[in-house]
Scaffold this motif. Sequence first.
Motif, PDB file in Angstrom:
ATOM      1  N   PRO A  96       0.829  -1.211   0.000  1.00 40.30           N
ATOM      2  CA  PRO A  96       0.000   0.000   0.000  1.00 40.30           C
ATOM      3  C   PRO A  96       0.862   1.259   0.000  1.00 40.30           C
ATOM      4  O   PRO A  96       1.932   1.276   0.601  1.00 40.30           O
ATOM      5  N   LEU A  97       0.392   2.267  -0.693  1.00 37.51           N
ATOM      6  CA  LEU A  97       1.093   3.561  -0.703  1.00 37.51           C
ATOM      7  C   LEU A  97       0.408   4.494   0.288  1.00 37.51           C
ATOM      8  O   LEU A  97      -0.780   4.770   0.170  1.00 37.51           O
ATOM      9  N   VAL A  98       1.170   4.965   1.250  1.00 36.76           N
ATOM     10  CA  VAL A  98       0.663   5.849   2.302  1.00 36.76           C
ATOM     11  C   VAL A  98       0.793   7.300   1.847  1.00 36.76           C
ATOM     12  O   VAL A  98       1.825   7.695   1.305  1.00 36.76           O
ATOM     13  N   SER A  99      -0.237   8.090   2.056  1.00 33.67           N
ATOM     14  CA  SER A  99      -0.263   9.527   1.738  1.00 33.67           C
ATOM     15  C   SER A  99      -0.190   9.834   0.246  1.00 33.67           C
ATOM     16  O   SER A  99       0.279  10.897  -0.146  1.00 33.67           O
ATOM     17  N   ALA A 100      -0.644   8.912  -0.588  1.00 30.43           N
ATOM     18  CA  ALA A 100      -0.771   9.216  -2.012  1.00 30.43           C
ATOM     19  C   ALA A 100      -1.955  10.175  -2.166  1.00 30.43           C
ATOM     20  O   ALA A 100      -2.922  10.126  -1.415  1.00 30.43           O
ATOM     21  N   LYS A 101      -1.862  11.063  -3.137  1.00 32.99           N
ATOM     22  CA  LYS A 101      -2.894  12.085  -3.343  1.00 32.99           C
ATOM     23  C   LYS A 101      -3.914  11.605  -4.369  1.00 32.99           C
ATOM     24  O   LYS A 101      -3.549  11.099  -5.430  1.00 32.99           O
ATOM     25  N   VAL A 102      -5.180  11.771  -4.033  1.00 34.16           N
ATOM     26  CA  VAL A 102      -6.283  11.404  -4.919  1.00 34.16           C
ATOM     27  C   VAL A 102      -7.094  12.679  -5.161  1.00 34.16           C
ATOM     28  O   VAL A 102      -7.619  13.261  -4.221  1.00 34.16           O
ATOM     29  N   SER A 103      -7.172  13.118  -6.423  1.00 35.52           N
ATOM     30  CA  SER A 103      -7.839  14.385  -6.756  1.00 35.52           C
ATOM     31  C   SER A 103      -9.011  14.155  -7.693  1.00 35.52           C
ATOM     32  O   SER A 103      -8.877  13.455  -8.693  1.00 35.52           O
ATOM     33  N   LEU A 104     -10.148  14.775  -7.381  1.00 36.36           N
ATOM     34  CA  LEU A 104     -11.323  14.753  -8.244  1.00 36.36           C
ATOM     35  C   LEU A 104     -11.220  15.968  -9.159  1.00 36.36           C
ATOM     36  O   LEU A 104     -11.138  17.111  -8.684  1.00 36.36           O
ATOM     37  N   ILE A 105     -11.226  15.738 -10.481  1.00 34.73           N
ATOM     38  CA  ILE A 105     -10.927  16.788 -11.454  1.00 34.73           C
ATOM     39  C   ILE A 105     -12.038  16.910 -12.487  1.00 34.73           C
ATOM     40  O   ILE A 105     -12.569  15.906 -12.960  1.00 34.73           O
ATOM     41  N   LYS A 106     -12.351  18.170 -12.859  1.00 32.31           N
ATOM     42  CA  LYS A 106     -13.276  18.418 -13.968  1.00 32.31           C
ATOM     43  C   LYS A 106     -12.523  18.164 -15.275  1.00 32.31           C
ATOM     44  O   LYS A 106     -11.471  18.764 -15.501  1.00 32.31           O
ATOM     45  N   PRO A 107     -13.017  17.276 -16.139  1.00 27.16           N
ATOM     46  CA  PRO A 107     -12.294  16.984 -17.379  1.00 27.16           C
ATOM     47  C   PRO A 107     -12.204  18.176 -18.326  1.00 27.16           C
ATOM     48  O   PRO A 107     -11.264  18.285 -19.092  1.00 27.16           O
ATOM     49  N   LYS A 108     -13.172  19.073 -18.257  1.00 21.99           N
ATOM     50  CA  LYS A 108     -13.232  20.217 -19.180  1.00 21.99           C
ATOM     51  C   LYS A 108     -12.015  21.135 -19.038  1.00 21.99           C
ATOM     52  O   LYS A 108     -11.410  21.531 -20.027  1.00 21.99           O
ATOM     53  N   ASP A 109     -11.640  21.457 -17.804  1.00 23.48           N
ATOM     54  CA  ASP A 109     -10.567  22.432 -17.607  1.00 23.48           C
ATOM     55  C   ASP A 109      -9.535  22.020 -16.551  1.00 23.48           C
ATOM     56  O   ASP A 109      -8.716  22.814 -16.139  1.00 23.48           O
ATOM     57  N   SER A 110      -9.588  20.777 -16.096  1.00 18.12           N
ATOM     58  CA  SER A 110      -8.643  20.228 -15.108  1.00 18.12           C
ATOM     59  C   SER A 110      -8.707  20.908 -13.744  1.00 18.12           C
ATOM     60  O   SER A 110      -7.751  20.868 -12.987  1.00 18.12           O
ATOM     61  N   THR A 111      -9.822  21.529 -13.430  1.00 19.42           N
ATOM     62  CA  THR A 111     -10.000  22.143 -12.118  1.00 19.42           C
ATOM     63  C   THR A 111     -10.144  21.044 -11.073  1.00 19.42           C
ATOM     64  O   THR A 111     -10.926  20.119 -11.243  1.00 19.42           O
ATOM     65  N   LYS A 116     -19.644  14.881 -14.251  1.00 13.44           N
ATOM     66  CA  LYS A 116     -18.628  14.029 -14.880  1.00 13.44           C
ATOM     67  C   LYS A 116     -17.255  14.486 -14.405  1.00 13.44           C
ATOM     68  O   LYS A 116     -16.926  15.673 -14.492  1.00 13.44           O
ATOM     69  N   PHE A 117     -16.472  13.515 -13.916  1.00  8.83           N
ATOM     70  CA  PHE A 117     -15.168  13.827 -13.339  1.00  8.83           C
ATOM     71  C   PHE A 117     -14.139  12.758 -13.692  1.00  8.83           C
ATOM     72  O   PHE A 117     -14.478  11.629 -14.027  1.00  8.83           O
ATOM     73  N   LEU A 118     -12.872  13.153 -13.580  1.00  8.92           N
ATOM     74  CA  LEU A 118     -11.735  12.237 -13.633  1.00  8.92           C
ATOM     75  C   LEU A 118     -11.180  12.149 -12.217  1.00  8.92           C
ATOM     76  O   LEU A 118     -11.330  13.090 -11.435  1.00  8.92           O
ATOM     77  N   VAL A 119     -10.510  11.061 -11.913  1.00  9.22           N
ATOM     78  CA  VAL A 119      -9.789  10.964 -10.654  1.00  9.22           C
ATOM     79  C   VAL A 119      -8.317  10.819 -11.002  1.00  9.22           C
ATOM     80  O   VAL A 119      -7.937   9.980 -11.826  1.00  9.22           O
ATOM     81  N   LYS A 120      -7.488  11.662 -10.391  1.00  9.56           N
ATOM     82  CA  LYS A 120      -6.045  11.631 -10.610  1.00  9.56           C
ATOM     83  C   LYS A 120      -5.392  11.049  -9.360  1.00  9.56           C
ATOM     84  O   LYS A 120      -5.656  11.491  -8.247  1.00  9.56           O
ATOM     85  N   PHE A 121      -4.518  10.063  -9.569  1.00  9.87           N
ATOM     86  CA  PHE A 121      -3.789   9.424  -8.481  1.00  9.87           C
ATOM     87  C   PHE A 121      -2.326   9.816  -8.630  1.00  9.87           C
ATOM     88  O   PHE A 121      -1.742   9.603  -9.699  1.00  9.87           O
ATOM     89  N   SER A 122      -1.737  10.372  -7.573  1.00  8.33           N
ATOM     90  CA  SER A 122      -0.354  10.815  -7.693  1.00  8.33           C
ATOM     91  C   SER A 122       0.398  10.679  -6.372  1.00  8.33           C
ATOM     92  O   SER A 122      -0.199  10.684  -5.291  1.00  8.33           O
TER      93      SER A 122
END
Length: 142
Positions: A48-63, A85-91
């Motif tokens: 498991p990765l601890v403290s990985a960032k998960v962001s909910l993003i608008k696909p239209k403008d990446s907000t 409608k959203f994307l989820v970014k894992f970083s």
Amino acid sequence: LLFTLFFSFKSYSQPRGMGGRPQNKSEKIQPGNSVINGKIINKSDKTPLVSAKVSLIKPKDSTVITGAFTKADGQFSITKVPIGKFLVKFSMIGYQDVFSKILDVKENDEIDLKTVELEQQSVITEEAVVTAQRQTIQVTAE
């Protein structure tokens, strides 16, 4: 005459805090009541990765709308997800970013993204040579 002039200018003034821009209430996204869950692990050793960032993003403008960080077991939960409608970014630092497919979030949804694997990012740098010189100290007897 001054009284009339003062009130005619005041009636054309802008509302406080608007900065001359028209108000567009549709741009503001209201928190919803849906949830997005999942787990993030290291692709190579499946830990498991601890403290990985998960962001909910608008696909239209990446907000970025909202987000969360993974816990010690790699689990994450994004709450109060709005409808849309959203994307989820894992970083995570040292890993390549991963994006989900576009999610169409409805009211009261509970979306389980299962397990997401992040791959370590190789960074090749040139060799660095560090040199130092010791300062000479001269001691004399007096």
